[in-house]
Design a protein around this motif. Sequence first.
Motif, PDB file in Angstrom:
ATOM      1  N   SER A 161       0.849  -1.190   0.000  1.00 28.54           N
ATOM      2  CA  SER A 161       0.000   0.000   0.000  1.00 28.54           C
ATOM      3  C   SER A 161       0.879   1.232   0.000  1.00 28.54           C
ATOM      4  N   ALA A 162       0.277   2.375  -0.229  1.00 29.28           N
ATOM      5  CA  ALA A 162       1.020   3.628  -0.287  1.00 29.28           C
ATOM      6  C   ALA A 162       0.141   4.743   0.240  1.00 29.28           C
ATOM      7  N   GLN A 163       0.775   5.768   0.778  1.00 26.46           N
ATOM      8  CA  GLN A 163       0.032   6.938   1.209  1.00 26.46           C
ATOM      9  C   GLN A 163      -0.643   7.600   0.014  1.00 26.46           C
ATOM     10  N   VAL A 164      -1.814   8.139   0.238  1.00 26.44           N
ATOM     11  CA  VAL A 164      -2.538   8.829  -0.825  1.00 26.44           C
ATOM     12  C   VAL A 164      -1.915  10.211  -0.987  1.00 26.44           C
ATOM     13  N   SER A 165      -0.787  10.254  -1.663  1.00 26.53           N
ATOM     14  CA  SER A 165      -0.055  11.497  -1.890  1.00 26.53           C
ATOM     15  C   SER A 165       0.908  11.246  -3.023  1.00 26.53           C
ATOM     16  N   PHE A 166       1.783  12.217  -3.279  1.00 25.53           N
ATOM     17  CA  PHE A 166       2.725  12.062  -4.377  1.00 25.53           C
ATOM     18  C   PHE A 166       4.043  11.457  -3.913  1.00 25.53           C
ATOM     19  N   ARG A 167       4.081  10.896  -2.693  1.00 23.15           N
ATOM     20  CA  ARG A 167       5.309  10.307  -2.185  1.00 23.15           C
ATOM     21  C   ARG A 167       5.382   8.822  -2.520  1.00 23.15           C
ATOM     22  N   ASN A 168       6.609   8.276  -2.409  1.00 23.33           N
ATOM     23  CA  ASN A 168       6.876   6.878  -2.713  1.00 23.33           C
ATOM     24  C   ASN A 168       7.085   6.044  -1.461  1.00 23.33           C
ATOM     25  N   ASP A 169       6.409   6.351  -0.387  1.00 28.93           N
ATOM     26  CA  ASP A 169       6.571   5.559   0.827  1.00 28.93           C
ATOM     27  C   ASP A 169       6.123   4.120   0.575  1.00 28.93           C
ATOM     28  N   ILE A 170       7.000   3.182   0.891  1.00 28.13           N
ATOM     29  CA  ILE A 170       6.728   1.773   0.651  1.00 28.13           C
ATOM     30  C   ILE A 170       6.218   1.151   1.946  1.00 28.13           C
ATOM     31  N   ILE A 171       4.957   0.742   1.946  1.00 34.38           N
ATOM     32  CA  ILE A 171       4.299   0.207   3.138  1.00 34.38           C
ATOM     33  C   ILE A 171       3.897  -1.234   2.829  1.00 34.38           C
ATOM     34  N   ILE A 172       4.541  -2.180   3.485  1.00 38.96           N
ATOM     35  CA  ILE A 172       4.375  -3.595   3.179  1.00 38.96           C
ATOM     36  C   ILE A 172       3.671  -4.292   4.343  1.00 38.96           C
ATOM     37  N   ARG A 173       2.526  -4.877   4.041  1.00 33.68           N
ATOM     38  CA  ARG A 173       1.792  -5.664   5.026  1.00 33.68           C
ATOM     39  C   ARG A 173       1.611  -4.919   6.344  1.00 33.68           C
ATOM     40  N   GLY A 174       1.278  -3.642   6.252  1.00 33.26           N
ATOM     41  CA  GLY A 174       0.978  -2.850   7.439  1.00 33.26           C
ATOM     42  C   GLY A 174       2.178  -2.385   8.222  1.00 33.26           C
ATOM     43  N   GLY A 175       3.408  -2.585   7.685  1.00 32.40           N
ATOM     44  CA  GLY A 175       4.617  -2.139   8.372  1.00 32.40           C
ATOM     45  C   GLY A 175       4.968  -0.713   8.008  1.00 32.40           C
ATOM     46  N   ALA A 176       5.764  -0.063   8.834  1.00 31.40           N
ATOM     47  CA  ALA A 176       6.161   1.321   8.602  1.00 31.40           C
ATOM     48  C   ALA A 176       7.137   1.406   7.425  1.00 31.40           C
ATOM     49  N   PRO A 177       7.243   2.579   6.772  1.00 32.16           N
ATOM     50  CA  PRO A 177       8.132   2.709   5.610  1.00 32.16           C
ATOM     51  C   PRO A 177       9.620   2.639   5.940  1.00 32.16           C
ATOM     52  N   ASN A 178       9.991   2.619   7.230  1.00 31.09           N
ATOM     53  CA  ASN A 178      11.407   2.483   7.585  1.00 31.09           C
ATOM     54  C   ASN A 178      11.808   1.025   7.795  1.00 31.09           C
ATOM     55  N   GLU A 179      10.932   0.077   7.451  1.00 32.00           N
ATOM     56  CA  GLU A 179      11.193  -1.332   7.714  1.00 32.00           C
ATOM     57  C   GLU A 179      11.630  -2.103   6.460  1.00 32.00           C
ATOM     58  N   ASN A 180      12.161  -1.392   5.461  1.00 33.01           N
ATOM     59  CA  ASN A 180      12.516  -2.013   4.188  1.00 33.01           C
ATOM     60  C   ASN A 180      14.026  -1.942   3.955  1.00 33.01           C
ATOM     61  N   LYS A 181      14.546  -2.893   3.162  1.00 36.07           N
ATOM     62  CA  LYS A 181      15.971  -2.950   2.857  1.00 36.07           C
ATOM     63  C   LYS A 181      16.153  -3.113   1.355  1.00 36.07           C
ATOM     64  N   PHE A 182      17.219  -2.477   0.819  1.00 34.19           N
ATOM     65  CA  PHE A 182      17.429  -2.439  -0.622  1.00 34.19           C
ATOM     66  C   PHE A 182      18.857  -2.880  -0.958  1.00 34.19           C
ATOM     67  N   TYR A 183      18.981  -3.687  -2.022  1.00 31.52           N
ATOM     68  CA  TYR A 183      20.280  -4.159  -2.494  1.00 31.52           C
ATOM     69  C   TYR A 183      20.364  -3.959  -4.004  1.00 31.52           C
ATOM     70  N   LEU A 231      12.308  -5.645   8.686  1.00 31.85           N
ATOM     71  CA  LEU A 231      11.108  -6.219   9.284  1.00 31.85           C
ATOM     72  C   LEU A 231       9.968  -6.395   8.296  1.00 31.85           C
ATOM     73  N   SER A 232       9.986  -5.658   7.179  1.00 36.61           N
ATOM     74  CA  SER A 232       8.830  -5.693   6.281  1.00 36.61           C
ATOM     75  C   SER A 232       9.141  -6.166   4.863  1.00 36.61           C
ATOM     76  N   SER A 233      10.291  -5.788   4.302  1.00 39.46           N
ATOM     77  CA  SER A 233      10.548  -6.204   2.925  1.00 39.46           C
ATOM     78  C   SER A 233      12.034  -6.117   2.595  1.00 39.46           C
ATOM     79  N   VAL A 234      12.410  -6.846   1.544  1.00 40.57           N
ATOM     80  CA  VAL A 234      13.741  -6.782   0.957  1.00 40.57           C
ATOM     81  C   VAL A 234      13.574  -6.628  -0.557  1.00 40.57           C
TER      82      VAL A 234
END
Length: 792
Positions: A161-183, A231-234
Amino acid sequence: MKAIYLVLTLFLRSEVLFAQQSNLASGTIKGVITDVLSNQPLPGVTVKIQNSTKGAITDSAGMFSIAELSPGYYNVVFSSLGYKTNSVFDVQVTNARAAFLNVGLETEASRLAEVIVGRPAFIKPVESPLSLRTIGSTEIKRNPGGNRDISKVIQSLPGVSAQVSFRNDIIIRGGAPNENKFYLDGVEIPNINHFATQGSSGGPVGMINVDFIREVNFYSGAFPANRGNTLSSVFEFNQRDGRSDKLGGSLTLGATDLAASLDGPLGSKTTFISSYRYSYLQGLFTLLKLPFLPTYQDFQFKLKTRLNPKNEFTVLGLGAIDRFKLNFKTDPTEENLNRLATIPISSQDNYTIGATYKNYRSKGNSIIVLSRNYLNNGAYKFQDNDASRLKTIDYSSQETENKLRFENTSREGSVMINFGGGVETAEYKTNTLNVLPFGTINYNSKLDLVKYGVFGQVSSPFLNDKLQLSFGLRADGNTFSDRMGNPLKTLSPRASASYNVTEKFSINLNSGIYYQLPAYTVLGYRESGALVNKHVDYIQSKQLVMGLEYNTSRNSRFTVEGFYKGYNKYPMIKVLGDSVPLANLGADFGVVGNSPVVGFTEGRSYGIEFLAQQRLNKNYYGILAVTAFRSEFVDKKGSYVPSAWNSRYIVSATGGKIFPKNWELGARFRYTGGSPYTPYNIPVSSLKSNFSVYPQGIPNYNRLNSESLGDFYQLDMRVDKKYPFRKFSLNLYFDVQNITYNKYQMQSSLVLDRDASGQPQDDPFDATRYKTKLLNDESGNVLPTLGIIFEF
C-alpha cells in the motif's frame, strides 16, 4: 481533456510521420547459459521461443543465438537434463540491438531421467518459497501510472500500500516505511528515492534508472538469513551488464526529467553502463505557480570485468543531488500561503559506491562485497520566511557507512549451504535546532558504531523433490550499548517448507524472528551533551506466513497467503509534548526519530492476500492483487489502536494487450481503504505562542489515529507505440494518471482565519489565541505524460 485528445490523435497519425520504420524480421536473441552455482557453461540446453517453432541448442561454450525475429516481445524457455526449467518473460527484441540473456540453471535430481522441453516455469527459491515476487524490467517500464519508477510499480502487488499522496513511501503488510531494505547487485543501498525522509525510506521520485534493471526480487516476508536488519521487505535490484559487442545507449524525455545512458565494451573482458538524469521540475513548477520548487540530479554506473570463467569483479555506484526551494512569487491563495509557512528550504546529497568480487568453483561460489554510502541532509526555516526573524529550523546531518560482507554458497549432493558474515562502521553527525511548542530541540551529536553479524542457511529436497525444507539462523550486534553488543540476544531463526502436491499445486510455509536496529536519528539524540536513548534495543518481529500456489501451463499462477507479524520493543518517542509509537511516523518530509525515547510498545499486523498473475501469453498480460489486513499498535494508554498504515483493504488490477504494428495499451486500477489520522488539538494549536513557531495543527495524541480518510481509487492508462528502425528504435508513450479525475480528501490543514486584508484575527473569546479554521485539502488532478525514448 482537449490536450489528451490532441495527443491521442497525434499517436494515431504517427504511422505517417515515421513511414521509414523497419518491420523486417531482423531481431536477435542471444546469450549464455550457465550453472547457477559454478558458472560453468552448459552445452546442449534447449532454448525455445514460446508459442513458436523457433529455438536453438547451446554450444560447448553455453552460447546460443536465435535470429530473424520480428520486433516485439517474446518468452524464452530453457530446458536441460538434470536442471530445473527456467523462463525469461517479456524479452524485448528490436532491429537495432540484440537482446542478450545471461541465464543460470539450477540442478534438480528428479530431472536426471527426463527433460520437459518448452514449458514455462515460475521459479521459487527453497529458502523463500512464498512472499517473493520477481518483476522484470519490461513490467516496470510499461506499468501505467508507474512513470518508470519501481516504488510505484510494486503497488500492483499484494500486500503493498502507499500513502494517498505524491510520495513513494513503501508500506508492506501494514509495516512502517522504515522497515525495508534495498540491495543493488548485492550492494546494500540505504534509500532508493530522491528527497528521502531521514530515518525512513520514502520520497517523491525514485533514483534508480530502470534502463539498468534486469529484474527485481521483492520479498514481502520469508527473508533468507543473508538479509538482515529488516522487518517488512527486501528489494534485490539485479542490473544488466553493458553491451559486449559495440557502444549503445538511450535518451529518455519524460514528464519530470531528461535521462541519458551509455553502455558498451571496454576491452575484451570489461563492459560498462552509465547514466545521468536531470530534472526540470523547478522550471515547470515556476510556470505552474506552485509554492515549492524541487529539482534533482542522479547518476548511476556499473563496470564489470570477467577476469576468467571463474572470477569476476564489479564496481557500481548510485548517487543524487536534491534541492528544494520556495516560490514566493506564487499566487497568495490560502493553500499556497499554508505551504509557504510550513515547508522548509532543504538540500540533500547522497551516494553509494561498491565493489564485489565473485569466485566460482565446481560446487559453488563465494562473494566479497565492499561498499560505502553517504548522506548529507540539511534544512532551514525562518519565522514567517523572514531572515531577520527567529530561525525555527536549522538542521544539518551526515550519515556514513563502510561495509564488508562475505558470503559462500555451495551444494553438497542435494543439500544447499549458504553462510557468511559482515562488519560495518557507521558515523552519524548532526547539528539540530528546532523551535517547537513545549520546548526547543537544540543539540549537536556525533556517534560512531561498529555493527556485525553472521548467518547460515541449509536447504534440501526430500521425497523425490516433492518436499523442500530450509532452515536459517542469523545473529547481529553492535557497539552502541552492552545490551545490543551480544549477538546471542538477537538470534534470528527462520524456517521454510514447501510441499508440491502436484506439479502445479504447492503448499508453502515460513516462520521466523527478525530484528532491526532503530535509525541513527534515534540512537544519536542527545540532551545536555549526553546520549539519552542508550536504553533502546533492536526492534523484534515474529512472523508466520502460510500459502497455497497454483501454476498453469499458460504462464499464469494463483496464490493465496495469510500472514501474521507481531512487533515488540518498538520505541515510543516524545513528539510535541506527547508520546507516540515510532511505527506511526515516517511518511512525511524531514527527519524522523530525533527525539527522546520514553518507552516501548508492541504491535501486530495480520491479513490475507490473493494474487492472480498472467505473464505474457497471446499478447495479453495482467495481474490482480487483493489484500485484507489490519495493522495495530499499543498506544500510551495501553490499548491497541490502528496504525497510520491501517488502510484495511487494497485492490489492484493491472493489465494490457500488445497489438499489431508495435502498439500497446495498458491500464491500472487501484482501490484502497482510507488511512487513519490523528485530529488536531485546536485549543493548543491556536495559542499564539505555539502557532508563531509551529504554524500548523498540533495532533491530539489522546485520539491517536481515531479518524479515517475516505476510500481512495485511481485509474491510470498508458499507450505505447514503438518504431523499430534498422539502427535505432523510437518509443513514444502517453501515460495518464487518474484519468477519471477522481478527487480525494486528505486531512484538512489548520490555518489562520484572516480578515479581508489578509491579516490574522484574534479568537473573539481569548486574545491569547488566533482565530483558526480547517482548510480543505483536496487532491486528485489528471496527470498526463508524453514520453520519448530513443535507443541505439
